[in-house]
Design a protein around this motif. Structure first.
Motif, PDB file in Angstrom:
ATOM      1  N   ASN A 127      13.335 -53.924 -27.095  1.00  0.00           N
ATOM      2  CA  ASN A 127      14.270 -52.934 -26.550  1.00  0.00           C
ATOM      3  C   ASN A 127      14.234 -51.592 -27.263  1.00  0.00           C
ATOM      4  O   ASN A 127      15.109 -50.760 -27.058  1.00  0.00           O
ATOM      5  CB  ASN A 127      15.709 -53.470 -26.646  1.00  0.00           C
ATOM      6  N   TRP A 128      13.295 -51.396 -28.151  1.00  0.00           N
ATOM      7  CA  TRP A 128      13.253 -50.128 -28.887  1.00  0.00           C
ATOM      8  C   TRP A 128      12.320 -49.133 -28.197  1.00  0.00           C
ATOM      9  O   TRP A 128      11.229 -49.502 -27.728  1.00  0.00           O
ATOM     10  CB  TRP A 128      12.715 -50.333 -30.300  1.00  0.00           C
ATOM     11  N   GLY A 129      12.707 -47.872 -28.227  1.00  0.00           N
ATOM     12  CA  GLY A 129      11.846 -46.817 -27.710  1.00  0.00           C
ATOM     13  C   GLY A 129      10.563 -46.673 -28.515  1.00  0.00           C
ATOM     14  O   GLY A 129       9.544 -46.200 -27.997  1.00  0.00           O
ATOM     15  N   GLU A 130      10.595 -47.108 -29.765  1.00  0.00           N
ATOM     16  CA  GLU A 130       9.417 -47.001 -30.636  1.00  0.00           C
ATOM     17  C   GLU A 130       8.241 -47.813 -30.089  1.00  0.00           C
ATOM     18  O   GLU A 130       7.085 -47.548 -30.422  1.00  0.00           O
ATOM     19  CB  GLU A 130       9.732 -47.510 -32.060  1.00  0.00           C
ATOM     20  N   LEU A 133       5.746 -45.757 -28.463  1.00  0.00           N
ATOM     21  CA  LEU A 133       5.124 -44.837 -29.419  1.00  0.00           C
ATOM     22  C   LEU A 133       4.026 -45.546 -30.225  1.00  0.00           C
ATOM     23  O   LEU A 133       3.000 -44.965 -30.552  1.00  0.00           O
ATOM     24  CB  LEU A 133       6.230 -44.342 -30.368  1.00  0.00           C
ATOM     25  N   PHE A 142       6.766 -44.750 -40.020  1.00  0.00           N
ATOM     26  CA  PHE A 142       7.977 -44.033 -39.591  1.00  0.00           C
ATOM     27  C   PHE A 142       8.778 -43.544 -40.794  1.00  0.00           C
ATOM     28  O   PHE A 142       8.694 -44.124 -41.873  1.00  0.00           O
ATOM     29  CB  PHE A 142       8.876 -44.959 -38.762  1.00  0.00           C
ATOM     30  N   PHE A 144      12.077 -43.286 -40.210  1.00  0.00           N
ATOM     31  CA  PHE A 144      13.388 -43.837 -39.873  1.00  0.00           C
ATOM     32  C   PHE A 144      13.181 -45.192 -39.206  1.00  0.00           C
ATOM     33  O   PHE A 144      12.486 -45.282 -38.190  1.00  0.00           O
ATOM     34  CB  PHE A 144      14.124 -42.884 -38.913  1.00  0.00           C
ATOM     35  N   ILE A 145      13.739 -46.229 -39.813  1.00  0.00           N
ATOM     36  CA  ILE A 145      13.646 -47.564 -39.188  1.00  0.00           C
ATOM     37  C   ILE A 145      15.023 -48.207 -39.269  1.00  0.00           C
ATOM     38  O   ILE A 145      15.529 -48.483 -40.360  1.00  0.00           O
ATOM     39  CB  ILE A 145      12.615 -48.476 -39.908  1.00  0.00           C
ATOM     40  N   HIS A 146      15.617 -48.401 -38.134  1.00  0.00           N
ATOM     41  CA  HIS A 146      16.954 -48.979 -38.101  1.00  0.00           C
ATOM     42  C   HIS A 146      16.824 -50.452 -37.725  1.00  0.00           C
ATOM     43  O   HIS A 146      16.545 -50.777 -36.587  1.00  0.00           O
ATOM     44  CB  HIS A 146      17.782 -48.212 -37.063  1.00  0.00           C
TER      45      HIS A 146
ATOM     46  N   GLU B 183       3.058 -38.516 -25.549  1.00  0.00           N
ATOM     47  CA  GLU B 183       1.845 -38.396 -24.730  1.00  0.00           C
ATOM     48  C   GLU B 183       2.135 -37.652 -23.433  1.00  0.00           C
ATOM     49  O   GLU B 183       1.364 -36.794 -23.007  1.00  0.00           O
ATOM     50  CB  GLU B 183       1.249 -39.777 -24.396  1.00  0.00           C
ATOM     51  N   ARG B 229      21.623 -48.124 -32.075  1.00  0.00           N
ATOM     52  CA  ARG B 229      20.538 -47.888 -31.127  1.00  0.00           C
ATOM     53  C   ARG B 229      21.019 -47.904 -29.690  1.00  0.00           C
ATOM     54  O   ARG B 229      21.961 -48.608 -29.355  1.00  0.00           O
ATOM     55  CB  ARG B 229      19.487 -48.993 -31.272  1.00  0.00           C
ATOM     56  N   LYS B 231      19.540 -48.837 -25.974  1.00  0.00           N
ATOM     57  CA  LYS B 231      18.444 -49.650 -25.445  1.00  0.00           C
ATOM     58  C   LYS B 231      17.325 -48.794 -24.842  1.00  0.00           C
ATOM     59  O   LYS B 231      17.593 -47.882 -24.057  1.00  0.00           O
ATOM     60  CB  LYS B 231      19.004 -50.600 -24.383  1.00  0.00           C
ATOM     61  N   ASP B 232      16.117 -49.103 -25.234  1.00  0.00           N
ATOM     62  CA  ASP B 232      14.897 -48.471 -24.706  1.00  0.00           C
ATOM     63  C   ASP B 232      14.751 -46.987 -25.054  1.00  0.00           C
ATOM     64  O   ASP B 232      13.881 -46.314 -24.518  1.00  0.00           O
ATOM     65  CB  ASP B 232      14.788 -48.645 -23.178  1.00  0.00           C
ATOM     66  N   GLU B 233      15.632 -46.481 -25.900  1.00  0.00           N
ATOM     67  CA  GLU B 233      15.498 -45.070 -26.302  1.00  0.00           C
ATOM     68  C   GLU B 233      14.990 -44.980 -27.731  1.00  0.00           C
ATOM     69  O   GLU B 233      15.287 -45.829 -28.570  1.00  0.00           O
ATOM     70  CB  GLU B 233      16.848 -44.356 -26.216  1.00  0.00           C
ATOM     71  N   LEU B 234      14.262 -43.907 -27.989  1.00  0.00           N
ATOM     72  CA  LEU B 234      13.868 -43.635 -29.373  1.00  0.00           C
ATOM     73  C   LEU B 234      15.083 -43.094 -30.106  1.00  0.00           C
ATOM     74  O   LEU B 234      15.817 -42.274 -29.544  1.00  0.00           O
ATOM     75  CB  LEU B 234      12.808 -42.542 -29.397  1.00  0.00           C
ATOM     76  N   ILE B 238      13.881 -39.770 -34.705  1.00  0.00           N
ATOM     77  CA  ILE B 238      12.425 -39.779 -34.509  1.00  0.00           C
ATOM     78  C   ILE B 238      12.051 -38.840 -33.362  1.00  0.00           C
ATOM     79  O   ILE B 238      11.127 -38.039 -33.475  1.00  0.00           O
ATOM     80  CB  ILE B 238      11.943 -41.219 -34.193  1.00  0.00           C
TER      81      ILE B 238
END
Lengths: 275, 383
Positions: A127-130, A133, A142, A144-146, B183, B229, B231-234, B238
């Motif tokens: 579920n992370w945006g990373e 990336l 990174f 920042f790592i939560h 990208e 956080r 969900k699904d977002e950076l 960052i």
């Protein structure tokens, strides 16, 4: 062969913790020993895998939380002969979930070998945006790592630990920041400042089971999710103000990013993993 | 000096974040003009097509102004040309008429061009080319870019014919937009660079970047201020530095949309993080509505207050702003929708009755909007 010491923090959720340990042993048995720190759990709520039961009045009343709990486990290992058995430490809370049959620790250990300048790795979450990336089956560094699942190289840990009258308040993490808001940036800054990198990988995944804190907070004997979130931020901001004179999260972000950028000046070959 | 150069110089001198103000009402427009003059700072008045549009589309909900009337009004008051007249989210299906008439792509593109032509005729300085809306299908990145090129080419060619200095903004803040990942952003900018070089057109000045800001009700619910956080977002820690690095590499200003309701502490970080520009709109409309409610209440005009709340609530203009699990009552909803009815006949009559009972009501309202805008100007290093 040296192994990884996995330390899990539990408070009053014996069943959930035991299931997590069972899964870790099943999927990673040859690569890890698992230790459970019971942070003020009731006697009848100890996991069957309990390694240390911390039951001082304060801990019973308030719990330990990630930073103090992990300090406790690491310190116990450091004080024993067992410290020598390990070359890495996997520090997780009991609400961490791994996909079934994922050889999490084996893969994380392989990554430490493959990337010799990585001091800390976090599994990514679906579920992370990373995730986008980093790309599939990959790794990136990174600033920042939560997360609440960090895999540390022992050399980095040994550079950072406090051996002068160590306690669970000051051995590795700064236990003065009780709930830990912004502490992840502090440890990442220290990682880069000591010539190591902090990575997230998509070769393995872990998720945080938020429902434990949302639905089982009374069982855990902790604040409600909303109250916890409020205190998490308030206490973290107070801590960062006293310790660094910073007034918000952005200053902490810039602080860790500063060391991140410097790291690539000293290790230009590592730029391939820069985001 | 050309506008692009003027903005670059200004930003360099002040290390600031440029401010885009939604022209939510006449008082909001006046407040912007006066503050821009007082602090000798450029302010972009960013008019969406729902707020201001050409006569062909029947104007917009702000003062019922057409594009020309709006530009004439601003130009008449903005003696030292501090205000940058800007079209926000121009493009096909960005006007209700194009949606209600169920226009096909060709007609909607032509309609958008008509609207842009009116903008240029009226002397607008900045045009946001946003063809991300499509009521018939979901265009992919390549199709969206093709539409950008067509509109960009039209606007540039027409402005050149009229010997008019215009600058462009591209991109959209929609989550489905084409510039959320590194990208995709690089792809968009590289494609634009090739297009502009090939056709000898200027590179756009601004690109909209999703920076973790999202407005619902009267709060900013995006990740920018969230300690956890989304969900699904950076995480913005960052996302923002990454996007700014890319924008700086391409020499384009990063523009953040939906910056309303952020805390002052967070706003102060916009220039420090290197965010070049930010748009704020509904917060200023809500500030005026709240001030109007308060002035009616404080002067015992309870009947008028009830009438206003009912009028605003019944407009249903609050609907698109509501959170799924909203706790808002009818008054909260009326506050969100207030500025949408400021130009209705019913409101004009109601306001006239209030004017008869309360002296200096518009001055009070304008000053309240000024306070709200000033919070941003101060935090953005514009004062």
């Amino acid at each position: 062969m040296k192994k990884t010491a996995t330390i899990i923090l539990n408070r009053n959720l014996p069943k959930e913790t035991s299931l997590l340990v069972d899964q870790l042993i099943k999927d990673n048995n040859n690569y890890t020993d698992v230790y459970v720190v019971e942070g003020g759990s009731d006697k009848n709520n100890l996991s069957k895998y309990c390694s240390w039961h911390v039951n001082s009045k304060e801990v019973v009343e308030h719990g330990m939380r990630y930073l103090r709990g992990m300090n406790y486990g690491l310190l116990k290992l450091w004080e024993s002969e067992d410290w020598k058995k390990y070359d890495s430490f996997f520090l997780i809370t009991n609400d961490t979930k791994f996909p079934n049959k994922q050889n999490t620790i084996k893969i994380l250990r392989e990554l430490l070998e493959e990337y010799p300048r990585v001091g800390l790795i976090s599994p990514c979450s679906k579920n992370w945006g990373e995730r986008d990336l980093i790309g599939d089956n990959s790794i990136k560094y990174f600033w920042f790592i939560h997360n609440n699942a960090y895999f540390f190289r022992k050399e980095l840990v040994e550079q950072l630990i406090n051996t002068d009258n160590p306690t669970y308040m000051n051995f590795f993490f700064d236990g003065n920041n009780f709930r830990g808001y912004l502490s992840e940036s502090e440890i990442i800054a220290k990682t880069y400042a000591n010539d190591w990198s902090a990575a997230i990988t998509t070769r393995v995944f872990s998720e945080e089971e938020e429902s434990y804190l949302m639905d089982k907070n009374q069982l855990i004997k902790t604040e409600s999710y909303e109250e916890n979130l409020k205190l998490y931020v308030e206490e973290g901001l107070k801590w960062v103000k006293i310790k660094y004179g910073f007034n918000n999260r952005w200053q902490m972000m810039q602080y860790s990013k500063l060391f991140y950028e410097k790291f690539f000046e000293y290790y230009p070959k590592e730029k391939i993993n820069k985001i | 000096m050309r506008l692009q150069q003027r903005l670059e110089n200004f930003r360099q001198d002040k290390n600031c974040t440029l401010l885009g103000v939604g022209p939510m009402s006449k008082n909001c427009v006046d407040a912007s003009i006066e503050l821009a003059e007082q602090y000798k700072t450029p302010i972009m008045l960013i008019a969406s097509r729902r707020q201001i549009d050409s006569e062909q589309f029947g104007g917009g909900y702000v003062e019922n102004w057409t594009t020309e009337q709006f530009a004439d009004y601003v130009n008449g008051k903005d003696i030292n040309k501090n205000i940058i007249l800007a079209r926000d989210h121009g493009g096909p299906w960005q006007n209700e008429l194009e949606k209600s008439q169920n226009m096909n792509l060709k007609d909607a593109m032509q309609s958008a061009k008509d609207s842009y032509r009116a903008d240029i005729d009226a002397g607008f300085h900045m045009l946001h080319i946003d063809p991300s809306v499509d009521i018939h299908s979901k265009p992919d990145a390549a199709q969206t870019l093709e539409r950008v090129y067509e509109l960009y080419d039209f606007c540039w060619t027409y402005a050149k014919q009229k010997n008019q200095d215009i600058i462009f903004e591209i991109g959209t803040e929609e989550q489905s937009g084409s510039n959320n990942s590194k990208e995709e952003l690089e792809f968009t900018l590289e494609s634009m660079k090739n297009f502009c070089n090939t056709n000898k057109m200027p590179f756009p000045s601004f690109i909209v970047i999703q920076a973790g800001t999202r407005v619902m009700e009267t709060e900013n619910v995006g990740s920018f201020e969230s300690p956890v956080r989304i969900k699904d977002e950076l995480p913005p820690e960052i996302q923002i530095p990454q996007m700014i690095d890319i924008c700086n590499k391409y020499g384009i200003f990063m523009k953040e949309h939906n910056t309303d309701y952020l805390s002052t502490e967070s706003l102060k970080w916009q220039p420090r993080l290197g965010i070049h520009a930010a748009n704020i709109a509904p917060e200023f409309g809500v500030a005026e509505t709240r001030a109007f409610i308060s002035v009616l209440k404080n002067n015992g005009c309870i009947d008028l207050l009830d009438e206003f709340i009912t009028l605003s609530y019944k407009s249903k203009k609050w609907e698109k702003w509501m959170l799924k699990d909203t706790m808002s009552d009818d008054v909260d909803r009326a506050i969100i929708a207030g500025h949408y009815v400021f130009s209705s006949d019913e409101f004009i009559e109601l306001k006239s009755k209030a004017d008869n009972k309360i002296k200096g009501i518009d001055l009070y309202l304008k000053n309240k909007v000024k306070e709200s805008i000033f919070r941003y100007m101060n935090a953005f290093n514009l004062t």
